[in-house]
Design a protein around this motif. Sequence first.
Motif, PDB file in Angstrom:
ATOM      1  N   GLU A 110      -2.023 -53.523 -50.357  1.00 38.39           N
ATOM      2  CA  GLU A 110      -0.920 -54.106 -49.866  1.00 38.39           C
ATOM      3  C   GLU A 110       0.406 -53.658 -50.155  1.00 38.39           C
ATOM      4  OE1 GLU A 110      -1.741 -58.499 -51.016  1.00 38.39           O
ATOM      5  OE2 GLU A 110      -3.742 -58.064 -50.117  1.00 38.39           O
ATOM      6  N   VAL A 111       1.102 -53.469 -48.861  1.00 36.50           N
ATOM      7  CA  VAL A 111       2.573 -52.876 -49.236  1.00 36.50           C
ATOM      8  C   VAL A 111       3.628 -53.735 -48.375  1.00 36.50           C
ATOM      9  CG1 VAL A 111       3.968 -50.590 -48.828  1.00 36.50           C
ATOM     10  CG2 VAL A 111       1.344 -50.498 -49.180  1.00 36.50           C
ATOM     11  N   HIS A 112       4.535 -53.928 -49.120  1.00 38.27           N
ATOM     12  CA  HIS A 112       5.390 -54.912 -48.489  1.00 38.27           C
ATOM     13  C   HIS A 112       6.826 -54.070 -48.113  1.00 38.27           C
ATOM     14  CE1 HIS A 112       3.412 -58.815 -49.689  1.00 38.27           C
ATOM     15  NE2 HIS A 112       2.904 -57.883 -50.473  1.00 38.27           N
ATOM     16  N   ALA A 113       7.067 -53.955 -46.879  1.00 39.67           N
ATOM     17  CA  ALA A 113       8.010 -53.144 -46.261  1.00 39.67           C
ATOM     18  C   ALA A 113       9.334 -53.930 -45.974  1.00 39.67           C
ATOM     19  CB  ALA A 113       7.554 -52.169 -44.944  1.00 39.67           C
ATOM     20  N   GLY A 114      10.387 -53.188 -46.102  1.00 39.08           N
ATOM     21  CA  GLY A 114      11.791 -54.185 -45.758  1.00 39.08           C
ATOM     22  C   GLY A 114      12.873 -53.053 -45.241  1.00 39.08           C
ATOM     23  N   GLY A 115      13.804 -53.466 -44.715  1.00 38.16           N
ATOM     24  CA  GLY A 115      15.007 -52.571 -44.479  1.00 38.16           C
ATOM     25  C   GLY A 115      15.114 -51.886 -43.308  1.00 38.16           C
ATOM     26  N   SER A 142       4.011 -56.705 -56.469  1.00 38.80           N
ATOM     27  CA  SER A 142       5.229 -56.358 -55.685  1.00 38.80           C
ATOM     28  C   SER A 142       6.281 -57.268 -55.648  1.00 38.80           C
ATOM     29  CB  SER A 142       4.589 -55.819 -54.287  1.00 38.80           C
ATOM     30  OG  SER A 142       4.419 -56.801 -53.569  1.00 38.80           O
ATOM     31  N   GLY A 143       5.981 -58.658 -55.928  1.00 41.62           N
ATOM     32  CA  GLY A 143       7.057 -59.716 -55.698  1.00 41.62           C
ATOM     33  C   GLY A 143       8.108 -59.301 -56.674  1.00 41.62           C
ATOM     34  N   GLU A 144       8.048 -58.676 -58.000  1.00 41.63           N
ATOM     35  CA  GLU A 144       8.900 -58.591 -58.610  1.00 41.63           C
ATOM     36  C   GLU A 144      10.324 -57.929 -58.162  1.00 41.63           C
ATOM     37  OE1 GLU A 144       9.127 -55.387 -62.114  1.00 41.63           O
ATOM     38  OE2 GLU A 144       7.053 -55.249 -61.654  1.00 41.63           O
ATOM     39  N   ALA A 149       7.284 -51.921 -51.369  1.00 38.16           N
ATOM     40  CA  ALA A 149       6.879 -52.283 -52.550  1.00 38.16           C
ATOM     41  C   ALA A 149       5.110 -52.449 -52.455  1.00 38.16           C
ATOM     42  CB  ALA A 149       7.475 -53.664 -52.840  1.00 38.16           C
ATOM     43  N   LEU A 150       4.592 -51.479 -53.484  1.00 38.51           N
ATOM     44  CA  LEU A 150       3.223 -51.555 -53.501  1.00 38.51           C
ATOM     45  C   LEU A 150       2.644 -52.444 -54.318  1.00 38.51           C
ATOM     46  CD1 LEU A 150       0.483 -49.947 -52.712  1.00 38.51           C
ATOM     47  CD2 LEU A 150       1.194 -48.358 -54.600  1.00 38.51           C
ATOM     48  N   ASP A 151       1.488 -53.184 -54.004  1.00 40.16           N
ATOM     49  CA  ASP A 151       0.787 -53.947 -54.852  1.00 40.16           C
ATOM     50  C   ASP A 151      -0.576 -52.822 -55.233  1.00 40.16           C
ATOM     51  OD1 ASP A 151       1.758 -56.250 -55.270  1.00 40.16           O
ATOM     52  OD2 ASP A 151       1.031 -56.886 -53.182  1.00 40.16           O
ATOM     53  N   GLN A 152      -0.367 -52.163 -56.625  1.00 43.08           N
ATOM     54  CA  GLN A 152      -1.047 -51.268 -56.851  1.00 43.08           C
ATOM     55  C   GLN A 152      -2.616 -51.403 -57.157  1.00 43.08           C
ATOM     56  OE1 GLN A 152       1.106 -48.191 -59.260  1.00 43.08           O
ATOM     57  NE2 GLN A 152       2.415 -49.875 -59.983  1.00 43.08           N
TER      58      GLN A 152
END
Length: 276
Positions: A11-16, A33-35, A52-55
């Motif tokens: 799960e990867v959270h992309a932004g910008g 990744s929420g940090e 932001a990667l959930d590893q």
Amino acid sequence: MRVDARGLTFEVHAGGPADGEPVLLLHGFPQHSGEWDEVTPALHAAGLRTYALDQRGYSPDARPAEVEAYRIPELVADAAAVLDALGVDAAHVVGHDWGAIVAWGLAAAHPHRVRTLTAVSVPHPAAMAHALATDTEQKARSSYIALFRKPGKAEKVLLAFRAVALRRLLGGIGDAARVARYADPMRAPGALTAALNWYRAMSGKDLAAVGPVSVPTTYVWSDRDTAVGRVAARACAAHVTGDYRPVTLAGVSHWIPDEAPGPLAEAILARTATAR
């Protein structure tokens, strides 16, 4: 987004901005990744694209059972493979805690994939090894690792009584809601074991294999970090051959992205600007 890499789904959270320079964000234990949520707005405002990667072990569909699957080379290979899947040749890389170890490993092994490095809290593995060998205070700070490496016992201790020990570990991170944000996902079946497997797979051989880093690097340390002392922080410079900037945040605990997102974002932006 969900990204397939190395037979796993992350799960990867992309932004910008979609056309912004890419920044890969790697979290630590026992977070996710929420940090980075309070750090990324400043990065986006500066025109950067963040991932932001959930590893491994934190993304539910990237959770192998074998301890050996969590060795540092596997974690580094994940980061590189996720960049491949995203179509990113090279990124600014930011890592906190265990994410910093992955970031150091990626920068050392694949410098062409890392435009700049910002390591947060945890210094280069060789600097930690130096501190553990020479500083009794660092040995005491790192004593918790012995428990984390014990299968079954660590889970029992950390999750007992609705994870009170795990919540206490996160106590400096903020209010009860912020603590719960990280502690609650660790109570899902298998989640904490996967996260602890990073410690159980850790070896002196793998840590020693992380060589000097040649990319432009900033190391952000905080003087109230209970896990990493001043000896380790100061030793970090000796393992960076490229441009190096140490940043010390006064009065801040180990949980820098949550506790001091503004100063951290400033340090990241100052570093990424050197490669533009």
